[in-house]
Design a protein around this motif. Structure first.
Motif, PDB file in Angstrom:
ATOM      1  N   LEU A 198      37.844  49.343  38.352  1.00  0.00           N
ATOM      2  CA  LEU A 198      38.324  50.134  37.219  1.00  0.00           C
ATOM      3  C   LEU A 198      37.802  49.640  35.871  1.00  0.00           C
ATOM      4  CD1 LEU A 198      42.024  50.687  38.371  1.00  0.00           C
ATOM      5  CD2 LEU A 198      40.087  52.278  38.552  1.00  0.00           C
ATOM      6  N   ALA A 199      36.906  48.657  35.877  1.00  0.00           N
ATOM      7  CA  ALA A 199      36.290  48.161  34.642  1.00  0.00           C
ATOM      8  C   ALA A 199      34.830  47.837  34.921  1.00  0.00           C
ATOM      9  CB  ALA A 199      37.023  46.924  34.116  1.00  0.00           C
ATOM     10  N   SER A 200      34.016  47.906  33.874  1.00  0.00           N
ATOM     11  CA  SER A 200      32.565  47.724  34.039  1.00  0.00           C
ATOM     12  C   SER A 200      32.155  46.266  34.131  1.00  0.00           C
ATOM     13  CB  SER A 200      31.829  48.379  32.861  1.00  0.00           C
ATOM     14  OG  SER A 200      32.164  47.730  31.627  1.00  0.00           O
ATOM     15  N   GLN A 201      33.022  45.350  33.699  1.00  0.00           N
ATOM     16  CA  GLN A 201      32.707  43.923  33.745  1.00  0.00           C
ATOM     17  C   GLN A 201      34.008  43.140  33.819  1.00  0.00           C
ATOM     18  OE1 GLN A 201      30.574  44.031  29.952  1.00  0.00           O
ATOM     19  NE2 GLN A 201      32.179  42.813  28.964  1.00  0.00           N
ATOM     20  N   PRO A 202      33.945  41.887  34.278  1.00  0.00           N
ATOM     21  CA  PRO A 202      35.182  41.119  34.493  1.00  0.00           C
ATOM     22  C   PRO A 202      35.677  40.355  33.277  1.00  0.00           C
ATOM     23  CG  PRO A 202      33.312  39.922  35.370  1.00  0.00           C
ATOM     24  CD  PRO A 202      32.765  41.229  34.870  1.00  0.00           C
TER      25      PRO A 202
END
Length: 243
Positions: free
Chosen positions: A94-98
């Motif tokens: 649900l996100a492009s990066q951690p």
């Protein structure tokens, strides 16, 4: 609502000065700074929500951290709680990066928006009930703008739960009385909306193991699927309710 929608609301939130104690505190923190961030120009203003205007999943926290959102100008960005949340969102797809380091780090949320019932960093991370109530109209307006696409909400912690339920009622959702009690893994249906409870991603909870990485990912994954968002990993079963 104004046709400009969420961008206009976000600008209005960032200019709010309704709570003198919070204004004084957030500005003092931005002026004094923490030694580790001495070279930063702190945001030092109310922090608006973060994420797309057509979000299907909303995550509701507590308030910006003094040296996190109050420094970077973006929800859950620049502190340990945000590290935990965004890493989990990334792991479930649900996100492009951690990572979430600063407002221009390229982070994008996939169908998810993050907000809070109080938009200013409070002393000791404890807004007063009066400050919570004063800030509530912003959340009500945000919910009304999100309503056409919003399908699920994850509320982090008991304070956020107590603040969010009246806002949902004011925004037009039929909240039952007595209001549902908060617990980790709780799930309630509100007229086309699935509402989930999750322990807050505070260091107190994550360092002690009260909220484990698996518990957080389980709730986010389940909520994402309830919202109709593609997620990865796990079976999507919510964690068992706890104290």
């Amino acid at each position: 609502m104004d046709a400009s929608g969420l961008p206009l609301l976000d600008r209005r939130i960032a200019d709010c000065g309704a709570c003198p104690r919070l204004v004084s505190w957030r500005e003092e923190v931005a002026r004094v700074k923490r030694a580790a961030f001495a070279d930063w120009t702190y945001w030092g203003r109310p922090v608006p929500g973060f994420g797309p205007a057509d979000a299907r999943l909303l995550i509701v926290g507590l308030a910006p951290a003094a040296h996190g959102g109050n420094r970077t100008g973006r929800m859950f960005t620049g502190d340990r709680s945000g590290d935990v949340l965004y890493e989990a969102l990334y792991d479930v797809g649900l996100a492009s990066q951690p990572t979430a380091v600063h407002a221009d780090d390229g982070l994008e949320l996939h169908g998810v928006r993050v907000t809070s019932p109080v938009h200013c960093a409070p002393p000791a991370n404890k807004p007063t009930p009066e400050e919570r109530n004063t800030c509530r109209p912003w959340l009500v307006q945000e919910l009304r703008l999100l309503r056409p696409t919003l399908r699920a909400v994850v509320v982090l912690g008991g304070f956020g739960w107590q603040a969010a339920l009246p806002a949902f009622a004011e925004a037009g959702w039929p909240v039952p009385r007595p209001r549902p009690a908060f617990s980790h893994g709780a799930r309630f249906h509100l007229d086309g909306l699935d509402l989930f409870g999750c322990f807050h991603v505070s260091q107190r909870n994550t360092f002690t193991g009260r909220l484990t990485p698996a518990m957080l990912r389980d709730v986010l994954r389940t909520a994402g699927r309830a919202a109709g968002l593609p997620t990865r990993g796990g079976q999507g079963a919510a964690a068992s309710p706890g104290g």
